[in-house]
Design an enzyme around this catalytic site. Structure first.
Site, PDB file in Angstrom:
ATOM      1  CD  GLU A  38      -2.447   0.992   2.921  1.00 20.23           C
ATOM      2  OE1 GLU A  38      -2.045   0.138   3.753  1.00 20.23           O
ATOM      3  OE2 GLU A  38      -3.407   1.743   3.139  1.00 20.23           O
ATOM      4  CE  LYS A 109      -7.079   0.821   3.846  1.00 25.83           C
ATOM      5  NZ  LYS A 109      -5.811   1.170   4.535  1.00 25.83           N
ATOM      6  CB  CYS A 142      -3.928  -2.178   4.468  1.00 28.91           C
ATOM      7  SG  CYS A 142      -2.933  -2.401   5.975  1.00 28.91           S
TER       8      CYS A 142
HETATM    9  C1  ACM Z   1      -3.870  -0.053   7.220  1.00 24.63           C
HETATM   10  O1  ACM Z   1      -4.964  -0.177   6.691  1.00 24.63           O
HETATM   11  N1  ACM Z   1      -2.886   0.593   6.600  1.00 24.63           N
HETATM   12  C2  ACM Z   1      -3.590  -0.627   8.546  1.00 24.63           C
END
Ligand code: ACM
Length: 267
Positions: A38, A109, A142
């Site tokens: 990420e 995301k 993530c």
């Molecule tokens: C995250 O979502 N970077 C922990």
């Protein structure tokens, strides 16, 4: 199919350096599909919206995506990676997938973690999938790992492999949940996490490494230490992800009872 991840230690704000380092780590190995962390090109701990806007790039027309498109074409491989995406007035914590034939997939995301909520807009793409050499691949980022709906949605859309760029800070958690996501959906998962420490804006975050590749049976096929950069590749047979049977009378997707889950009634 050879799938790999790059466990990377980005330096905050050093976009060109971080890209070069990722390419350097991949140069020594051959894979059909690579997964990078990420926000791999920028680092993680932004301190203002102005800062994230300054480092964010349009996708696919920004320099990082163009460089990865060139690499994918030259090497005949696919790359899934996380980056800060500039889209008009909005900035998303996005993941993208490129291949030798061009740009393939953008995912923004969905579940923003902690102070990401101050700097990014929540994703609006849903959970798209695409084909990589005939294998259906989906993206999540993530913190999505703690929301089983993300991986389940991808599996219902036919994903055989989930590429999971990450910047994990809670030790051991995603290594566990991603094994569950893999076996409850019978998919391969590739988690590319970063390492190192960032100290910015009065806070310190230690990123936890332990990148891993998991089989549809929940077996860990590869995993990395908590510290140190590396590129790791394993050979997988993606067709085993097509078999969702648990017993001759049970199929993980066909046995679902969505009419009883009342998901729409619990917003
Ligand atoms: C995250 O979502 N970077 C922990």
């Amino acid at each position: 199919m050879r799938v790999g991840y790059v466990q990377l230690q980005p330096e905050f704000g050093e976009v060109e350096r971080n890209l070069e380092r990722a390419l350097e780590l991949m140069a020594g190995e051959k894979a059909d599909l690579w997964v990078l962390p990420e926000l791999f090109s920028t680092g993680y701990m932004f301190t203002s919206r102005e800062e994230v806007r300054r480092l964010a790039e349009p996708v696919p027309d920004g320099p990082t995506t163009r460089a990865l498109l060139d690499w994918a074409e030259a090497r005949g491989c696919y790359l899934a990676y996380g980056l800060a995406e500039l889209a008009g007035d909005a900035v998303y914590n996005s993941a993208a997938l490129v291949g030798p034939q061009g740009f393939l997939l953008l995912y923004r995301k969905t579940h923003l973690f902690y102070r990401e909520k101050e700097f990014f807009s929540p994703g609006d793409t849903g959970f798209p999938v695409t084909e990589v050499d005939g294998v259906v691949v989906g993206l999540m980022v993530c913190f999505d790992h703690l929301f089983p709906e993300a991986a389940r949605t991808l599996a219902l859309k036919g994903a055989q492999l989930i590429a999971h760029p990450a910047n994990l800070v809670l030790p051991g958690l995603a290594q566990l949940t991603m094994r569950a996501r893999a076996l409850e959906n019978r998919v391969f998962t590739v988690t590319a996490n970063r390492v190192g420490v960032e100290r910015r804006g009065g806070e310190v975050l230690r990123f936890t490494g332990q990148s891993q590749i998991v089989s549809p049976r929940g077996e860990v096929l590869a995993s990395s230490p908590q510290e140190g950069e590396e590129a790791v590749v394993v050979e997988i047979d993606p067709t085993i992800s097509l078999d969702k049977r648990v017993t001759p009378l049970n199929d993980l997707l066909a046995d679902r009872r969505p009419e009883l889950y009342e998901l729409d009634g619990h917003k």
